[in-house]
Design a protein around this motif. Structure first.
Motif, PDB file in Angstrom:
ATOM      1  N   THR A   1      -0.661  -1.115   4.061  1.00 21.30           N
ATOM      2  CA  THR A   1      -0.110  -2.440   4.318  1.00 21.30           C
ATOM      3  C   THR A   1       0.323  -2.446   5.774  1.00 21.30           C
ATOM      4  O   THR A   1       0.992  -1.511   6.229  1.00 21.30           O
ATOM      5  CB  THR A   1       1.100  -2.746   3.413  1.00 21.30           C
ATOM      6  N   VAL A   2      -0.069  -3.491   6.496  1.00 22.93           N
ATOM      7  CA  VAL A   2       0.271  -3.616   7.912  1.00 22.93           C
ATOM      8  C   VAL A   2       1.181  -4.825   8.094  1.00 22.93           C
ATOM      9  O   VAL A   2       0.827  -5.935   7.690  1.00 22.93           O
ATOM     10  CB  VAL A   2      -0.991  -3.762   8.793  1.00 22.93           C
ATOM     11  N   GLU A   3       2.351  -4.579   8.682  1.00 18.94           N
ATOM     12  CA  GLU A   3       3.334  -5.638   8.895  1.00 18.94           C
ATOM     13  C   GLU A   3       3.857  -5.579  10.330  1.00 18.94           C
ATOM     14  O   GLU A   3       3.813  -4.527  10.954  1.00 18.94           O
ATOM     15  CB  GLU A   3       4.537  -5.452   7.963  1.00 18.94           C
ATOM     16  N   THR A   4       4.380  -6.700  10.796  1.00 17.14           N
ATOM     17  CA  THR A   4       5.100  -6.694  12.058  1.00 17.14           C
ATOM     18  C   THR A   4       6.579  -6.854  11.747  1.00 17.14           C
ATOM     19  O   THR A   4       6.952  -7.462  10.744  1.00 17.14           O
ATOM     20  CB  THR A   4       4.662  -7.832  13.001  1.00 17.14           C
ATOM     21  N   VAL A   5       7.410  -6.293  12.603  1.00 21.67           N
ATOM     22  CA  VAL A   5       8.856  -6.434  12.472  1.00 21.67           C
ATOM     23  C   VAL A   5       9.424  -6.820  13.829  1.00 21.67           C
ATOM     24  O   VAL A   5       8.842  -6.527  14.872  1.00 21.67           O
ATOM     25  CB  VAL A   5       9.528  -5.140  11.950  1.00 21.67           C
ATOM     26  N   SER A   6      10.574  -7.469  13.804  1.00 23.18           N
ATOM     27  CA  SER A   6      11.192  -7.952  15.042  1.00 23.18           C
ATOM     28  C   SER A   6      11.700  -6.820  15.911  1.00 23.18           C
ATOM     29  O   SER A   6      11.637  -6.894  17.129  1.00 23.18           O
ATOM     30  CB  SER A   6      12.336  -8.900  14.708  1.00 23.18           C
ATOM     31  N   CYS A   7      12.222  -5.767  15.300  1.00 21.54           N
ATOM     32  CA  CYS A   7      12.712  -4.631  16.077  1.00 21.54           C
ATOM     33  C   CYS A   7      12.895  -3.436  15.147  1.00 21.54           C
ATOM     34  O   CYS A   7      13.428  -3.575  14.053  1.00 21.54           O
ATOM     35  CB  CYS A   7      14.048  -4.958  16.758  1.00 21.54           C
TER      36      CYS A   7
ATOM     37  N   GLY B   1       0.809  -1.207   0.000  1.00 16.11           N
ATOM     38  CA  GLY B   1       0.000   0.000   0.000  1.00 16.11           C
ATOM     39  C   GLY B   1       0.847   1.264   0.000  1.00 16.11           C
ATOM     40  O   GLY B   1       2.057   1.234   0.216  1.00 16.11           O
ATOM     41  N   LYS B   2       0.174   2.376  -0.232  1.00 18.57           N
ATOM     42  CA  LYS B   2       0.842   3.680  -0.219  1.00 18.57           C
ATOM     43  C   LYS B   2       1.474   3.941   1.147  1.00 18.57           C
ATOM     44  O   LYS B   2       2.551   4.510   1.243  1.00 18.57           O
ATOM     45  CB  LYS B   2      -0.186   4.763  -0.539  1.00 18.57           C
ATOM     46  N   TYR B   3       0.778   3.531   2.198  1.00 19.81           N
ATOM     47  CA  TYR B   3       1.274   3.685   3.558  1.00 19.81           C
ATOM     48  C   TYR B   3       1.620   2.308   4.112  1.00 19.81           C
ATOM     49  O   TYR B   3       0.739   1.475   4.308  1.00 19.81           O
ATOM     50  CB  TYR B   3       0.231   4.349   4.455  1.00 19.81           C
ATOM     51  N   VAL B   4       2.903   2.076   4.351  1.00 21.96           N
ATOM     52  CA  VAL B   4       3.350   0.811   4.926  1.00 21.96           C
ATOM     53  C   VAL B   4       3.553   1.033   6.420  1.00 21.96           C
ATOM     54  O   VAL B   4       4.432   1.794   6.837  1.00 21.96           O
ATOM     55  CB  VAL B   4       4.644   0.297   4.262  1.00 21.96           C
ATOM     56  N   ILE B   5       2.687   0.382   7.190  1.00 20.39           N
ATOM     57  CA  ILE B   5       2.715   0.507   8.648  1.00 20.39           C
ATOM     58  C   ILE B   5       3.430  -0.715   9.205  1.00 20.39           C
ATOM     59  O   ILE B   5       3.014  -1.847   8.967  1.00 20.39           O
ATOM     60  CB  ILE B   5       1.288   0.596   9.218  1.00 20.39           C
ATOM     61  N   LYS B   6       4.513  -0.468   9.935  1.00 22.54           N
ATOM     62  CA  LYS B   6       5.262  -1.563  10.564  1.00 22.54           C
ATOM     63  C   LYS B   6       5.127  -1.417  12.073  1.00 22.54           C
ATOM     64  O   LYS B   6       5.495  -0.391  12.637  1.00 22.54           O
ATOM     65  CB  LYS B   6       6.739  -1.510  10.160  1.00 22.54           C
ATOM     66  N   ILE B   7       4.590  -2.466  12.688  1.00 25.13           N
ATOM     67  CA  ILE B   7       4.439  -2.477  14.131  1.00 25.13           C
ATOM     68  C   ILE B   7       5.552  -3.320  14.719  1.00 25.13           C
ATOM     69  O   ILE B   7       5.751  -4.471  14.330  1.00 25.13           O
ATOM     70  CB  ILE B   7       3.065  -3.042  14.566  1.00 25.13           C
ATOM     71  N   CYS B   8       6.305  -2.737  15.647  1.00 25.83           N
ATOM     72  CA  CYS B   8       7.407  -3.445  16.272  1.00 25.83           C
ATOM     73  C   CYS B   8       6.859  -4.455  17.277  1.00 25.83           C
ATOM     74  O   CYS B   8       5.962  -4.139  18.061  1.00 25.83           O
ATOM     75  CB  CYS B   8       8.325  -2.461  16.988  1.00 25.83           C
TER      76      CYS B   8
END
Length: 161
Positions: free
Chosen positions: A115-121, A72-79
């Motif tokens: 787009t919503v993603e999780t990241v390790s840190c 998506g236009k806005y990529v949201i990454k949640i730690c």
């Protein structure tokens, strides 16, 4: 790939002097422009840099930051690193997903806005819990702040159109 897209890729290649040792930087520029690495563009880059497509795909799949899927236009990454996790990042992730109607399996909204993603840190442990939107850090996040952030981003997108 249309002529305009090819011209953009040619411009990126020219900026990097068609230097195959800069393939990662070239791919980063392409992803910045398109929010992912389109297959036809990777093939074109391989041809122009006189590299095998296997080499290009190897780079694209080795680095977690590259995506072969449209985002998506806005990529949201949640730690979800330790500091963020213990400070309740999971309810924040759930709020983003519920509000936007996305899942882990289908992280991008139908309108290709989010787009919503999780990241390790994210490396901002002192600001936990954090998320980023297109690499801009949002500290001390809460589910309520997540809902407000989505509202603001939707308004921003609407004002651009």
């Amino acid at each position: 790939m249309n002529e305009l897209e090819q011209a953009k890729i040619d411009g990126i290649l020219q900026e990097h002097n068609y230097d195959k040792t800069l393939v990662i930087a070239i791919m980063q520029e392409v992803q910045k422009e398109y929010h992912y690495l389109p297959e036809e563009m990777l093939s074109y880059i391989a041809k122009e840099l006189k590299l095998s497509e296997a080499k290009i795909y190897g780079v694209a799949t080795f680095y977690e930051n590259f995506s072969l899927e449209p985002k998506g236009k806005y990529v949201i990454k949640i730690c979800d690193g330790t500091a963020c996790h213990v400070r309740k990042s999971v309810p924040i992730l759930e709020e983003f997903r519920n509000t936007l109607g996305v899942t882990e399996e289908k992280p991008t909204t139908e309108d290709m806005l989010f787009t919503v993603e999780t990241v390790s840190c994210l490396g901002a442990c002192g600001l936990a819990p954090v998320c980023t939107v297109n690499d801009h850090v949002h500290p001390s996040m809460t589910p309520e702040k997540a809902k407000e952030l989505i509202k603001e981003l939707k308004e921003e997108a609407a004002n651009e159109n």
